[in-house]
Motif scaffolding. Structure first.
Motif: not given
Length: 293
Positions: A200-206, A255-260
Motif C-alpha cells: 500500500l505504501n508503495q502505491a501511495a508513494r509512486f 503506519i500499522t494495522y490490525n485484522l478486523i
C-alpha cells in the motif's frame, strides 16, 4: 482526451465471475496502481485490458476503438505488458531478449534494422542495463532481470505500459530501484504506467491514481489521498489501519494495522448469532475462492 477505459466489463473463467460490471478510466500520462486482496481480480483485469484473455461482456476502449477489434501488431505498438511471471529467457543474452520488443515493427524475415538496434540500445540505456547487453539473462540478479524485462517493454515504443506486481520476489533496494525507474519513465517521457501492487505504501508513494478492488468490483478509485484512508482499507482488506504521513513525501501511508475480527465487528452491530454464523461461512468461502484464484 481519455484514451483507455472500460464499460460494464465482465471477466470470468467458465461459470466463475471474477470482474463484475467494471467501468473505469485509466488516466493518461499518469501512474496508476491497482490494489486489493489476493483473488480480487487485479491480474485478471490487467490480462483482459491487454487482450491476453478475453472478456465476457462489456467493452475495453482504447483511442475510441474496442481492443477486441484492433489489429494485434497495431495494439502492440500502443501498449506493452510485463506479466507477473515473465516467460523463461534461459539461454538468451540481454540484447536478444530486449530485441523481442521490436516484434510489432518487423517485416518479412524479421531481421533487425538500424532503427531497431538504435531503439534497443536506447531502452537499455534508459533502464541502466546497457552494460549487460551481451551478458546472459541467467547471470543477472533479480533486480537486473526485472529492469531488462522493462527494457523489452520500452523497446516496443508504446505510450502505455502495464506491469503485474513488478516488485515481486525483489528485495527492498531492488523494489525501490524498479519503482523509481517507472516513475522516471512517467515524468520524463510521459509514459502511462499501470501496475498491480501489493504494498500500500508503495502505491501511495509512486502512484498518481489508485484503483482499489474487492471481489471484482471497484471500492474506490481516485488519488492516493482519496484511497489510502482508514474506511477504504477497512472495506478492501478488512483491516483497521492507522494512516499517517510519509515524512519524505508527505503522502499518506499505512503506519500499522490490525485484522478486523468478523465476530467482534458483527457483535458490535448487534447482529444475531445466526448472522455471525453466516458471516463466518461467507468468509470461509471467500478465502477458499481466493486460494483457488
Amino acid at each position: 482526451m481519455v484514451r483507455l477505459y472500460t464499460e460494464d466489463l465482465n471477466i470470468g473463467y467458465g461459470d466463475r465471475s471474477i470482474v463484475k460490471d467494471l467501468s473505469v478510466v485509466i488516466p493518461d500520462r499518469q501512474v496508476t496502481a491497482i490494489i486489493g486482496s489476493n483473488g480480487c481480480g487485479k491480474s485478471t483485469l490487467l490480462k483482459a485490458v491487454t487482450r491476453i484473455i478475453p472478456h465476457q461482456s462489456g467493452a475495453i476502449m482504447l483511442d475510441g476503438m474496442s481492443i477486441a477489434k484492433e489489429n494485434t501488431k497495431l495494439l502492440a505498438k500502443k501498449m506493452a505488458i510485463l506479466p507477473q511471471t515473465p516467460e523463461s529467457a534461459s539461454g538468451l543474452t540481454v540484447g536478444e531478449l530486449v530485441s523481442y520488443g521490436r516484434y510489432p515493427y518487423q517485416k518479412g524475415m524479421g531481421r533487425l534494422t538500424p532503427k531497431d538496434i538504435e531503439v534497443i540500445d536506447w531502452a537499455l540505456e534508459a533502464t541502466g542495463t546497457i552494460a549487460f547487453k551481451h551478458r546472459s539473462v541467467d547471470a543477472l540478479s533479480g533486480g537486473q532481470r526485472q529492469r531488462v524485462w522493462i527494457a523489452m517493454a520500452l523497446a516496443q515504443e508504446t505510450e502505455i505500459i502495464f506491469l503485474d506486481e513488478p516488485t515481486t520476489y525483489l528485495d527492498m533496494a531492488h523494489q525501490l530501484e524498479v519503482l523509481e525507474l517507472l516513475k522516471k519513465l512517467n515524468t520524463e517521457q510521459g509514459r502511462t504506467i499501470v501496475m498491480v501492487l501489493h504494498d500500500l505504501n508503495q502505491a501511495a508513494r509512486f502512484a498518481d491514481y489508485i484503483i482499489a478492488l474487492k471481489d471484482g468490483e471497484i471500492v474506490k478509485a481516485g488519488t492516493n489521498e482519496e484511497v489510502i484512508r482508514r474506511d477504504v482499507l477497512k472495506q478492501v482488506f478488512n483491516i483497521d489501519a492507522e494512516i499517517g504521513r510519509d515524512p519524505r513525501t508527505d503522502k499518506p501511508m499505512c503506519i500499522t494495522y490490525n485484522l478486523i475480527k468478523g465476530e467482534s465487528v458483527e457483535h458490535e452491530k448487534g447482529h444475531s448469532a445466526a448472522d455471525l454464523g453466516a458471516t463466518r461461512t461467507e468468509r470461509m468461502q471467500q478465502q477458499q475462492q481466493q486460494s483457488a484464484g
